[in-house]
Design a protein around this motif. Sequence first.
Motif, PDB file in Angstrom:
ATOM      1  N   THR A 102       0.849  -1.189   0.000  1.00 46.83           N
ATOM      2  CA  THR A 102       0.000   0.000   0.000  1.00 46.83           C
ATOM      3  C   THR A 102       0.879   1.230   0.000  1.00 46.83           C
ATOM      4  O   THR A 102       1.499   1.565   1.004  1.00 46.83           O
ATOM      5  CB  THR A 102      -0.926   0.032   1.224  1.00 46.83           C
ATOM      6  OG1 THR A 102      -0.221  -0.495   2.335  1.00 46.83           O
ATOM      7  CG2 THR A 102      -2.188  -0.750   0.997  1.00 46.83           C
ATOM      8  N   PHE A 104       0.913   5.419  -1.643  1.00 51.80           N
ATOM      9  CA  PHE A 104      -0.042   6.448  -2.037  1.00 51.80           C
ATOM     10  C   PHE A 104       0.008   6.602  -3.555  1.00 51.80           C
ATOM     11  O   PHE A 104       0.890   7.258  -4.092  1.00 51.80           O
ATOM     12  CB  PHE A 104       0.252   7.758  -1.318  1.00 51.80           C
ATOM     13  CG  PHE A 104       0.249   7.590   0.173  1.00 51.80           C
ATOM     14  CD1 PHE A 104      -0.904   7.159   0.825  1.00 51.80           C
ATOM     15  CD2 PHE A 104       1.389   7.833   0.923  1.00 51.80           C
ATOM     16  CE1 PHE A 104      -0.923   6.980   2.200  1.00 51.80           C
ATOM     17  CE2 PHE A 104       1.373   7.656   2.298  1.00 51.80           C
ATOM     18  CZ  PHE A 104       0.225   7.233   2.931  1.00 51.80           C
TER      19      PHE A 104
ATOM     20  N   VAL C 236      -0.686  15.211   2.742  1.00 52.81           N
ATOM     21  CA  VAL C 236      -1.204  14.275   3.746  1.00 52.81           C
ATOM     22  C   VAL C 236      -2.700  14.050   3.510  1.00 52.81           C
ATOM     23  O   VAL C 236      -3.182  12.920   3.591  1.00 52.81           O
ATOM     24  CB  VAL C 236      -0.949  14.800   5.173  1.00 52.81           C
ATOM     25  CG1 VAL C 236      -1.537  13.833   6.194  1.00 52.81           C
ATOM     26  CG2 VAL C 236       0.533  14.993   5.421  1.00 52.81           C
ATOM     27  N   ILE C 238      -4.351  14.149   0.736  1.00 49.97           N
ATOM     28  CA  ILE C 238      -4.536  13.241  -0.409  1.00 49.97           C
ATOM     29  C   ILE C 238      -4.174  11.813   0.005  1.00 49.97           C
ATOM     30  O   ILE C 238      -4.847  10.855  -0.367  1.00 49.97           O
ATOM     31  CB  ILE C 238      -3.681  13.706  -1.606  1.00 49.97           C
ATOM     32  CG1 ILE C 238      -4.232  15.028  -2.122  1.00 49.97           C
ATOM     33  CG2 ILE C 238      -3.670  12.662  -2.711  1.00 49.97           C
ATOM     34  CD1 ILE C 238      -3.391  15.683  -3.194  1.00 49.97           C
ATOM     35  N   ALA C 239      -3.124  11.703   0.817  1.00 50.06           N
ATOM     36  CA  ALA C 239      -2.739  10.380   1.313  1.00 50.06           C
ATOM     37  C   ALA C 239      -3.877   9.770   2.114  1.00 50.06           C
ATOM     38  O   ALA C 239      -4.183   8.583   1.976  1.00 50.06           O
ATOM     39  CB  ALA C 239      -1.482  10.492   2.174  1.00 50.06           C
ATOM     40  N   ARG C 241      -7.038  10.469   1.778  1.00 49.75           N
ATOM     41  CA  ARG C 241      -8.106  10.133   0.839  1.00 49.75           C
ATOM     42  C   ARG C 241      -7.861   8.761   0.206  1.00 49.75           C
ATOM     43  O   ARG C 241      -8.767   7.951   0.085  1.00 49.75           O
ATOM     44  CB  ARG C 241      -8.161  11.207  -0.256  1.00 49.75           C
ATOM     45  CG  ARG C 241      -9.186  10.938  -1.343  1.00 49.75           C
ATOM     46  CD  ARG C 241      -8.989  11.889  -2.507  1.00 49.75           C
ATOM     47  NE  ARG C 241      -7.823  11.505  -3.306  1.00 49.75           N
ATOM     48  CZ  ARG C 241      -7.307  12.251  -4.268  1.00 49.75           C
ATOM     49  NH1 ARG C 241      -7.831  13.433  -4.536  1.00 49.75           N
ATOM     50  NH2 ARG C 241      -6.263  11.844  -4.956  1.00 49.75           N
ATOM     51  N   ASP C 242      -6.600   8.512  -0.174  1.00 48.79           N
ATOM     52  CA  ASP C 242      -6.318   7.308  -0.953  1.00 48.79           C
ATOM     53  C   ASP C 242      -6.038   6.085  -0.094  1.00 48.79           C
ATOM     54  O   ASP C 242      -6.299   4.967  -0.513  1.00 48.79           O
ATOM     55  CB  ASP C 242      -5.122   7.553  -1.882  1.00 48.79           C
ATOM     56  CG  ASP C 242      -5.475   8.548  -2.969  1.00 48.79           C
ATOM     57  OD1 ASP C 242      -6.675   8.858  -3.097  1.00 48.79           O
ATOM     58  OD2 ASP C 242      -4.561   9.022  -3.661  1.00 48.79           O
ATOM     59  N   ALA C 243      -5.467   6.282   1.072  1.00 49.39           N
ATOM     60  CA  ALA C 243      -5.114   5.128   1.899  1.00 49.39           C
ATOM     61  C   ALA C 243      -5.066   5.582   3.354  1.00 49.39           C
ATOM     62  O   ALA C 243      -4.004   5.834   3.917  1.00 49.39           O
ATOM     63  CB  ALA C 243      -3.775   4.546   1.474  1.00 49.39           C
ATOM     64  N   SER C 245      -5.707   4.237   6.344  1.00 49.58           N
ATOM     65  CA  SER C 245      -5.058   3.565   7.464  1.00 49.58           C
ATOM     66  C   SER C 245      -3.543   3.526   7.266  1.00 49.58           C
ATOM     67  O   SER C 245      -2.783   3.573   8.224  1.00 49.58           O
ATOM     68  CB  SER C 245      -5.641   2.173   7.670  1.00 49.58           C
ATOM     69  OG  SER C 245      -5.034   1.263   6.810  1.00 49.58           O
ATOM     70  N   ARG C 246      -3.106   3.502   6.001  1.00 49.24           N
ATOM     71  CA  ARG C 246      -1.671   3.567   5.739  1.00 49.24           C
ATOM     72  C   ARG C 246      -1.098   4.858   6.308  1.00 49.24           C
ATOM     73  O   ARG C 246      -0.021   4.878   6.894  1.00 49.24           O
ATOM     74  CB  ARG C 246      -1.432   3.512   4.219  1.00 49.24           C
ATOM     75  CG  ARG C 246       0.024   3.431   3.833  1.00 49.24           C
ATOM     76  CD  ARG C 246       0.566   2.052   4.153  1.00 49.24           C
ATOM     77  NE  ARG C 246       1.987   1.923   3.893  1.00 49.24           N
ATOM     78  CZ  ARG C 246       2.928   2.200   4.782  1.00 49.24           C
ATOM     79  NH1 ARG C 246       2.589   2.659   5.984  1.00 49.24           N
ATOM     80  NH2 ARG C 246       4.205   2.015   4.495  1.00 49.24           N
ATOM     81  N   THR C 247      -1.846   5.952   6.117  1.00 51.46           N
ATOM     82  CA  THR C 247      -1.406   7.245   6.611  1.00 51.46           C
ATOM     83  C   THR C 247      -1.287   7.218   8.135  1.00 51.46           C
ATOM     84  O   THR C 247      -0.359   7.762   8.721  1.00 51.46           O
ATOM     85  CB  THR C 247      -2.410   8.333   6.200  1.00 51.46           C
ATOM     86  OG1 THR C 247      -2.783   8.123   4.858  1.00 51.46           O
ATOM     87  CG2 THR C 247      -1.817   9.703   6.358  1.00 51.46           C
ATOM     88  N   GLY C 365      -7.028  12.824  -9.593  1.00 51.64           N
ATOM     89  CA  GLY C 365      -8.155  12.443  -8.753  1.00 51.64           C
ATOM     90  C   GLY C 365      -8.099  10.963  -8.466  1.00 51.64           C
ATOM     91  O   GLY C 365      -7.305  10.237  -9.063  1.00 51.64           O
ATOM     92  N   PRO C 366      -8.936  10.506  -7.572  1.00 53.25           N
ATOM     93  CA  PRO C 366      -8.857   9.106  -7.152  1.00 53.25           C
ATOM     94  C   PRO C 366      -9.232   8.152  -8.278  1.00 53.25           C
ATOM     95  O   PRO C 366      -8.956   6.968  -8.199  1.00 53.25           O
ATOM     96  CB  PRO C 366      -9.866   9.015  -6.021  1.00 53.25           C
ATOM     97  CG  PRO C 366     -10.783  10.166  -6.241  1.00 53.25           C
ATOM     98  CD  PRO C 366      -9.989  11.237  -6.920  1.00 53.25           C
ATOM     99  N   ARG C 374      -9.464   2.571 -10.186  1.00 49.73           N
ATOM    100  CA  ARG C 374     -10.017   2.576  -8.834  1.00 49.73           C
ATOM    101  C   ARG C 374      -8.919   2.859  -7.833  1.00 49.73           C
ATOM    102  O   ARG C 374      -7.744   2.644  -8.112  1.00 49.73           O
ATOM    103  CB  ARG C 374     -10.632   1.222  -8.491  1.00 49.73           C
ATOM    104  CG  ARG C 374     -11.920   0.991  -9.202  1.00 49.73           C
ATOM    105  CD  ARG C 374     -12.472  -0.339  -8.808  1.00 49.73           C
ATOM    106  NE  ARG C 374     -13.605  -0.649  -9.654  1.00 49.73           N
ATOM    107  CZ  ARG C 374     -14.261  -1.794  -9.592  1.00 49.73           C
ATOM    108  NH1 ARG C 374     -13.899  -2.698  -8.727  1.00 49.73           N
ATOM    109  NH2 ARG C 374     -15.267  -2.011 -10.380  1.00 49.73           N
ATOM    110  N   ALA C 376      -6.618   2.117  -4.866  1.00 51.36           N
ATOM    111  CA  ALA C 376      -6.137   0.923  -4.189  1.00 51.36           C
ATOM    112  C   ALA C 376      -6.348   1.131  -2.698  1.00 51.36           C
ATOM    113  O   ALA C 376      -5.785   2.037  -2.109  1.00 51.36           O
ATOM    114  CB  ALA C 376      -4.669   0.703  -4.490  1.00 51.36           C
ATOM    115  N   GLN C 377      -7.200   0.337  -2.128  1.00 59.59           N
ATOM    116  CA  GLN C 377      -7.434   0.462  -0.691  1.00 59.59           C
ATOM    117  C   GLN C 377      -6.529  -0.523   0.031  1.00 59.59           C
ATOM    118  O   GLN C 377      -6.342  -1.642  -0.411  1.00 59.59           O
ATOM    119  CB  GLN C 377      -8.897   0.154  -0.364  1.00 59.59           C
ATOM    120  CG  GLN C 377      -9.852   1.244  -0.790  1.00 59.59           C
ATOM    121  CD  GLN C 377      -9.653   2.544  -0.025  1.00 59.59           C
ATOM    122  OE1 GLN C 377      -9.211   2.538   1.113  1.00 59.59           O
ATOM    123  NE2 GLN C 377      -9.949   3.666  -0.635  1.00 59.59           N
ATOM    124  N   PRO C 378      -5.999  -0.094   1.162  1.00 59.83           N
ATOM    125  CA  PRO C 378      -5.181  -1.031   1.925  1.00 59.83           C
ATOM    126  C   PRO C 378      -6.063  -2.145   2.460  1.00 59.83           C
ATOM    127  O   PRO C 378      -7.227  -1.937   2.740  1.00 59.83           O
ATOM    128  CB  PRO C 378      -4.639  -0.177   3.064  1.00 59.83           C
ATOM    129  CG  PRO C 378      -5.615   0.941   3.187  1.00 59.83           C
ATOM    130  CD  PRO C 378      -6.136   1.190   1.812  1.00 59.83           C
TER     131      PRO C 378
END
Lengths: 257, 536, 380
Positions: A102, A104, C236, C238-239, C241-243, C245-247, C365-366, C374, C376-378
Amino acid sequence: MDTTVTNPHEVTQSLLYLDGVSVSFDGFRALNNLSLELAPGEMRAIIGPNGAGKTTMMDVITGKTRPDSGEVLFDKGSVDLTTKDEAAIAELGIGRKFQKPTVFENHTVEDNILLSLKDDRSVRGNLMWYANSGDSDRIGEILKTIGLTAHGKRLAGSLSHGQKQWLEIGMLIAQDPKLLLVDEPVAGMTDAESMTTADLLKDIAKDHTVIVVEHDMEFVRRLGVKVTVLHEGSVLAEGSIDEVSANERVVEVYLGR
Amino acid sequence: MREVRDRFLALVLSFGVLLSGGLAAAQTYEDALRGFTADSFNDTDAAISAVAGSGHAMAAVLIQALQDERLLFDAQDKRVFIRDASGPLLDAATGKPIAGNAPANLQPVRLNNRLRRSVEAALGSLTLVSPEPAKRFEAAQAVFKSRDANALATLDSAIAKEVDARVKKALIEARAAIVLGKADATEPEKLAAVATMRERGDHDARALLSGLSDDQPVSVKRLVADAISTIDSQLAMWSVVQNLWYGLSLGSVLLLAAIGLAITFGVMGVINMAHGEMVMLGAYTTFVVQEVIRARMPWLFDYSLAIAIPLAFLVAAVVGMAIERGVIQFLYGRPLETLLATWGISLILQQAVRTIFGPTNREVGAPGFMSGAFELGGLSITWNRLWIIVFAALIFVALLAALRFTTLGLQMRAVTQNRRMASAMAIPTNRIDAFTFGLGSGIAGLAGVALSQIDNVSPNLGQGYIIDSFLVVVFGGVGNLWGTLVGALSLGIANKFLEPYAGAVLGKILLLVLVILFIQKRPRGLFALKGRAVEA
Amino acid sequence: MITRRLIEAPDGRGWIFLAIVLVAAVLVPLLHLLLPPSSPFHVSTSVMTLWGKYLCFALLALSLDLVWGYCGILSLGHGAFFALGGYAMGMYLMRQIGTRGVYAHPTLPDFMVFLNWKELPWFWYGFDWFPYALLMVVLVPGVLAFVFGWFAFRSRVTGVYLSIITQALTYALMLGFFRNNFGFGGNNGLTDFKDILGFNIQSSQTRAALFALSAVALALGYVVARMVVQSKAGKVLIAIRDAESRTRFLGYRVENYKTYVFTLSACMAGIAGALYVPQVGIINPSEFAPANSIEMVIWVAVGGRSTLVGAALGAVIVNFAKSTFTTGMLAPYWLFALGALFVLVTIFLPKGILGLMPQRAEPAGPNGSPANGRVAQPAE
């Protein structure tokens, strides 16, 4: 277990100390009285069949899952991890690489590293942040380590699977954590890539404490470190790769009967 | 002076009638009739009492005619006539149609408000002896309200003859009401009356007791105070029961509206903002079915809902499947986009219905078995609410069974839990998605049939339920039908218990705030699934 | 340093946008005031007011894009913040009416006299003072958003759950404001305004000034939003938004970032509402209608999510279409068109109108990730 601990400082000299940790989901015991110790600077490989509790163990350590019982202590027992959330644990110096890479995807490779760099995490600090040479030097260094120097300006989403794995390892390095949790770093890699990754991890382990979870026995052998075998949520065997390979119970678990 | 004499006479005569009867009755009745020809309110009043007391077969017919202003008199000949509801003129004395032409100068007997009360009381006491128990019961209720002391004698004889327990109770209560109002009632009589009132224990009884004059004996006063407090605590209990009932009723409506959503949102993870419009389509299907039945085969009207149920399910399910195939299937994995696209669909559906059926409310009738109400203790239960609760329960059970025991249900659960694995096992995931969505939408259509009975059928019908439905599903816990049940019922009951304290609107706001706070505390709802699978 | 930030904030597209908005801020009022109505270049009051309204909507869309486009928070209750800002301004305007109301009461607005109220409710105090009213325009939506966000984001209410409770939030407020005893004029809302800061609210000059102010506010809003998303904090967001829990595992307090951007966005929406009310001359509870808040999202989606400029553009385009549509014989078909817009844009135009135009590498954009379209979701 029979000694009541009042001062966690006296418990252990280990960096990570798990004792009697149990977690269950709707009756299924993902972790069953798991105990594990990790000395500072040590590198440990954890193996085990599917459902052995490897990922749940990582979840417990990083604060994603609260254990039903047991102790999870960090940094010579000075911190009780079960009372912290993910962000706090990350700031304490525990970094994690996920099983599925994962990164970004909508940020460049450089920005991925930038966001991971050990730095101020507050909203205010980051609103006022300016690009500086210190950061870009460090980013450059890390990109070199993970072999992505040529790809710094690319969006992370456009990287190949193996490159994403490396980028995520790079993000771990950028965090400069005391403890690295690396979940299946070579899944989906070619043999050559796996070997490179093994060397990379060994390099990192020189000045970090690392836990590697992996299925790939060749890779674990290449790491050449102490191995812990998990089974049904608790430790089945511990020792060198050759020792555990010879262990009858381990063979039984892996091969079935 | 003449008036006084006449009234006295009438009174005496009426008492006489009760004792004798037969021939005497006919005599008194005919004498009393003259009172209607004087065109004086007082004479009329006396005549009403006299007729009512006469026991004559025509008495009830005559008083009824008087109430309907069909009682006419001839001032010259001093004769009284009844214009029958169907037209012909009857001689009030004999009840037979008159021979020849009607007298020229007939006038209706005039009433004022005081007389109207007398008429009602008289009718009340007259119907006390009606052969139909339902009529007698009604009459007893009327006497209870009018507390006309004149009816006392009739009441006593009626009580003695009464065999129906319910009517007898009503008669005794009516008698007690009169006794309490009578100045010359004895102390034991009054005590007994108060006890009867306590037994009755409703708002009317309480009002009657608290409205008693102050000049009561001490023992009566004490008993009255005691009775009032007993009644109050009983009423309080009934109001709790009533709130529960209303809450249950609202809860069943919420369940109906939300249960289809529990499928599409809970099982499939699809946010269908057009869900409310599926409900609306169900309601309009009911409307169309009724229109056709009214126009073509009115005798089927009582079965209109039974016919509408499968049709509404089909219409909504087909539209739902069209939406899934046409739009949603391109948006799986993007819940927020799905939300927006289905919102757009809801706008289109609303406007389409508005264009076809007009923007105003359409009338959906209630078949016979769903109209009316019945009493249960201190509770008035309307049939339509009761049937809706039953309907909601049936749908819930049927849906549980369908998911549990049918192949489609099994495949649905398989696809929900692991799409790729299911697909690997040759389950046609695309078709299952469409069917699941169709099922959820079809159930919304069924909800529409039920809601057409209690809500306005308009293009905006669905919008009123969408937020509530989502809250129910989210509150109950996504992916769990039992959670939806508990969520719907608890929100319904909480709403009705808040209403008396906070008012309808504020109660709703309060509830919204509570649910919002609850979702913050337990983001995955009341019955959250745990573990890794659900978090993926 | 700050100036450098300011100058660096807009990208190429942004400069064009700013130039157009600022030129309009000057030119439109001038064309309105200086040219005689007979001139072909004269801008009438109604046209200027209409476009002033669009500018307010553009600012509102910008604020929504900040949370949705850059942080993945799909707020379906932004109309509430807009309306609250509008009400704060409306309360000031009501107090300015003074004795010129129907009942000529010196302190009480007409509706209070009508409801037989004797005293001004405490929450109306201070609104006769313009700076206080301005403060409230920002503070009331801001505090509500902060409290709401603090609760919601801390307990990790995300995705559609959050969308639904923001709907419930604006719905609850609508029910409340519809009530007479809430103290904001019930059904009718606040209207019949006379003047603002002593200037007649109907006069050409005031209207021109309000138009210019709306344009300037939009430009400022754009620059502020741009500065936020260009900063490391923006990365951060955007991070997150995209992932998300990773953030979190990187040590960022996701809830703080979300609360911050949500509050900032609500304040911007409040300002938009405050500029909107004196131009349209009324604020009533229907502004809280849940449907309104959803409609705003489509403005952003049409123009192009996470582009800021696109959000503003989308607001103007959709509202222009709406005004054109709903006044002609096509009126009954407007909802069909709007509905179709929702469906078509989400399916065929996920990056909006701006997504159709060539652009340099921007954090896309996402839906812009090349692999599969799409996010990528963690694996949480």
